[in-house]
Design a protein around this motif. Structure first.
Motif, PDB file in Angstrom:
ATOM      1  N   ALA A   1     -12.079 -10.673  -8.545  1.00 14.69           N
ATOM      2  CA  ALA A   1     -10.797 -10.118  -8.976  1.00 14.69           C
ATOM      3  C   ALA A   1      -9.783 -11.230  -9.235  1.00 14.69           C
ATOM      4  CB  ALA A   1     -10.267  -9.152  -7.918  1.00 14.69           C
TER       5      ALA A   1
ATOM      6  N   LYS B   1      -4.944  -1.536  -3.888  1.00  9.99           N
ATOM      7  CA  LYS B   1      -6.388  -1.762  -3.939  1.00  9.99           C
ATOM      8  C   LYS B   1      -6.864  -2.618  -2.782  1.00  9.99           C
ATOM      9  CE  LYS B   1     -10.087  -3.286  -7.058  1.00  9.99           C
ATOM     10  NZ  LYS B   1     -10.875  -2.069  -6.829  1.00  9.99           N
ATOM     11  N   GLN B   2      -8.036  -2.259  -2.246  1.00 11.58           N
ATOM     12  CA  GLN B   2      -8.709  -3.040  -1.210  1.00 11.58           C
ATOM     13  C   GLN B   2     -10.103  -3.435  -1.685  1.00 11.58           C
ATOM     14  OE1 GLN B   2      -7.962   0.024   2.011  1.00 11.58           O
ATOM     15  NE2 GLN B   2      -7.573  -1.829   3.198  1.00 11.58           N
ATOM     16  N   TYR B   3     -10.694  -4.388  -0.979  1.00 13.16           N
ATOM     17  CA  TYR B   3     -12.009  -4.892  -1.367  1.00 13.16           C
ATOM     18  C   TYR B   3     -12.963  -4.813  -0.175  1.00 13.16           C
ATOM     19  CZ  TYR B   3      -9.431  -6.548  -5.404  1.00 13.16           C
ATOM     20  OH  TYR B   3      -8.636  -6.586  -6.531  1.00 13.16           O
ATOM     21  N   THR B   4     -14.238  -4.735  -0.498  1.00 10.48           N
ATOM     22  CA  THR B   4     -15.254  -4.569   0.553  1.00 10.48           C
ATOM     23  C   THR B   4     -16.065  -5.838   0.802  1.00 10.48           C
ATOM     24  OG1 THR B   4     -16.781  -3.688  -1.126  1.00 10.48           O
ATOM     25  CG2 THR B   4     -15.466  -2.097   0.122  1.00 10.48           C
TER      26      THR B   4
ATOM     27  N   SER C   1     -16.243  -9.817  -4.126  1.00 13.36           N
ATOM     28  CA  SER C   1     -15.507  -8.905  -5.004  1.00 13.36           C
ATOM     29  C   SER C   1     -14.045  -9.319  -5.137  1.00 13.36           C
ATOM     30  CB  SER C   1     -15.607  -7.464  -4.488  1.00 13.36           C
ATOM     31  OG  SER C   1     -15.028  -7.339  -3.197  1.00 13.36           O
TER      32      SER C   1
ATOM     33  N   ALA D   1       0.831  -1.205   0.000  1.00 11.17           N
ATOM     34  CA  ALA D   1       0.000   0.000   0.000  1.00 11.17           C
ATOM     35  C   ALA D   1       0.866   1.257   0.000  1.00 11.17           C
ATOM     36  CB  ALA D   1      -0.923  -0.010   1.209  1.00 11.17           C
TER      37      ALA D   1
ATOM     38  N   TYR E   1      -3.953  -6.630  -6.204  1.00 10.26           N
ATOM     39  CA  TYR E   1      -3.656  -5.626  -5.173  1.00 10.26           C
ATOM     40  C   TYR E   1      -2.843  -4.443  -5.705  1.00 10.26           C
ATOM     41  CZ  TYR E   1      -5.161  -9.192  -1.825  1.00 10.26           C
ATOM     42  OH  TYR E   1      -5.896 -10.129  -1.123  1.00 10.26           O
ATOM     43  N   LYS E   2      -2.769  -4.279  -7.019  1.00 18.52           N
ATOM     44  CA  LYS E   2      -1.963  -3.185  -7.567  1.00 18.52           C
ATOM     45  C   LYS E   2      -2.541  -1.836  -7.136  1.00 18.52           C
ATOM     46  CE  LYS E   2      -4.329  -3.114 -12.080  1.00 18.52           C
ATOM     47  NZ  LYS E   2      -4.149  -3.296 -13.526  1.00 18.52           N
ATOM     48  N   GLU E   3      -1.644  -0.883  -6.946  1.00 17.84           N
ATOM     49  CA  GLU E   3      -1.996   0.475  -6.514  1.00 17.84           C
ATOM     50  C   GLU E   3      -2.695   0.479  -5.154  1.00 17.84           C
ATOM     51  OE1 GLU E   3      -4.240   2.249  -9.640  1.00 17.84           O
ATOM     52  OE2 GLU E   3      -2.642   2.046 -11.121  1.00 17.84           O
TER      53      GLU E   3
ATOM     54  N   ARG F   1      -6.577   4.482   3.635  1.00 20.89           N
ATOM     55  CA  ARG F   1      -6.575   3.023   3.553  1.00 20.89           C
ATOM     56  C   ARG F   1      -7.336   2.465   4.742  1.00 20.89           C
ATOM     57  NH1 ARG F   1      -4.299  -0.999   0.826  1.00 20.89           N
ATOM     58  NH2 ARG F   1      -3.794  -2.937   1.884  1.00 20.89           N
TER      59      ARG F   1
END
Length: 338
Positions: free
Chosen positions: A301, A290-293, A297, A157, A286-288, A170
Motif C-alpha cells: 500500500a 483501513k487496516q491491514y492483516t 500488504s 478510524a 489509511y483512508k476510511e 475495527r
C-alpha cells in the motif's frame, strides 16, 4: 377498600383489539371483568395522545458573565465547559447550554504535537536558516524514515455513519500489529524510493550505512552523472544512527562530506519537507479507517501510494523551503508548523 390494580399490558392490547373489532367500552369491560370507568378512561387517554414536551427556556447568562467565559476559554485551552464556567463562578448552567455558549466563541480541537524547543534550539534553527538562505534547494536531497503499522492511527478510524447502520468492526491488534520501517528521499520533483528496512533490523550506525549502500547508493545514486553527484547536498536529521561518527565517516568515504552533507538543527521536523510527503502517503493508505492483516500488504500500500504522488506535488514541497527559512527567522527560531 383497597386500590384496584392498573390495566396490564396484556389487557391494554386486548382493549385495542376489541375496539378494532367494533366492540363498545361497556362490552369490553364485561369481557375483561374490569370496571367500565377504567376502560373508558384508558380509551380517552389513548385518543388524546401523548402531551407534547414543553421545552424549558435555556438558562441565560448576563453579558458580563459572557465576557468572563470568553476570557476564561482563552486562558484555559482544552479545558472542559464545566471547568471554564466554574472558573468564572457561574453555577447552575446545564451542559447543553454551556456547550451552546462556547460554540459561539470557540471550537473543539486537538492539541498540536510538536517537539520541545528551548533557547539553544531556537538559536541553532536561526543559524541554520541564515547559513542556507542562499542555497539552491533544487539540489538538496531530503531524506527520512517513517514507520507504518497495520492498524494505523486510532484517530483516523472515525467518520460519518448513516442512521440505522452499524459502525464497521475495527480490529485491535497488540502494539498496532507490528509495522514496517520505510526510508525515502525527495529532490526537486523526484521521489527516491521508498525503500523498506528489513523486518527485525534495528537501525544503528552500521545497519543504517549498510542499508544506504544496498538501496540508495546501488539503486539510485550510482546511476546519476558525475556533475549531479558533485552538486547534490545530502540532508538527514540528527537521529543517533545518522549523526554518529561512524555514519559521518562512512558517508565521507562515499564523497558526501563537508558542504555536501547538510547540517541539521535539533528538534526540527517542521523544516523537512519529506514529513509532508509522509502525511500524504499515510492519508492515502489509511483512508476510511483501513487496516491491514500483514506487513507485506501494508508495504504494498505504501509503494502504491508513493507511485500516485506526482512530480508537481514533490516540487511544491521542495520549493517550500525558502518560505520555511524566512518563517524561522521571522519567528526567531520558533516552531513554524508544517
Amino acid at each position: 377498600m383497597g386500590q384496584k390494580k392498573d390495566l396490564t399490558g396484556s389487557e391494554k392490547s386486548k382493549i385495542v383489539r376489541y375496539l378494532a373489532e367494533g366492540c363498545s367500552s361497556l362490552k369490553i369491560a364485561k369481557l375483561l371483568k374490569r370496571d367500565h370507568r377504567t376502560i373508558k378512561r384508558f380509551i380517552q387517554n389513548s385518543q388524546q395522545g401523548r402531551k407534547k414536551r414543553v421545552e424549558k427556556p435555556r438558562c441565560k447568562i448576563t453579558a458580563h458573565e459572557l465576557r468572563k467565559v470568553k476570557r476564561a476559554a482563552a486562558k484555559m485551552p482544552l479545558a472542559t465547559s464545566l471547568a471554564i464556567f466554574q472558573s468564572c463562578n457561574i453555577t447552575g448552567v446545564p451542559k447543553s447550554t454551556r456547550c451552546a455558549i462556547l460554540r459561539d466563541m470557540a471550537k473543539v480541537r486537538k492539541a498540536e504535537r510538536r517537539p520541545p524547543l528551548n533557547k539553544t534550539h531556537k538559536l541553532k534553527r536561526q543559524d541554520w536558516a541564515k547559513k542556507y538562505l542562499k542555497t539552491d534547494f533544487s539540489k538538496v536531497l531530503w531524506t527520512d524514515e517513517m514507520r507504518v503499522s497495520l492498524d494505523g492511527p486510532d484517530g483516523w478510524a472515525r467518520g460519518w455513519i448513516s442512521k440505522g447502520q452499524r459502525a464497521p468492526v475495527r480490529l485491535r491488534l497488540q502494539q498496532g500489529g507490528g509495522g514496517v520501517l520505510v526510508w525515502a528521499g525527495i529532490i526537486k520533483d523526484e521521489l527516491v524510493g521508498p525503500f523498506r528496512v528489513e523486518d527485525g533490523v534495528k537501525l544503528n550506525s552500521q545497519s543504517y550505512c549498510q542499508f544506504l549502500e544496498d538501496t540508495f547508493f546501488k539503486q539510485w545514486y550510482r546511476k546519476k552523472s558525475a556533475s549531479f553527484k558533485k552538486n547534490m547536498i545530502f540532508m538527514q536529521d540528527n537521529a543517533p544512527s545518522h549523526a554518529s561518527k561512524y555514519s559521518t565517516a562512512w558517508l565521507a568515504r562515499k564523497g558526501i562530506k563537508e558542504e555536501k552533507l547538510m547540517t541539521w538543527p535539533p528538534c526540527s521536523p517542521d523544516l523537512n519537507p519529506i514529513e509532508n510527503l509522509w502525511s500524504i502517503i499515510k492519508c492515502e493508505i489509511y483512508k476510511e479507517g483501513k487496516q491491514y492483516t500483514s506487513l507485506n500488504s501494508v508495504w504494498e500500500a505504501v509503494v502504491a501510494a508513493a507511485r500516485n504522488v506526482d512530480g508537481e506535488q514533490i516540487k511544491t514541497l521542495t520549493e517550500s523551503i525558502d518560505g520555511r527559512l524566512l518563517s524561522v527567522l521571522a519567528k526567531k527560531g520558533g516552531y513554524i508548523g508544517r
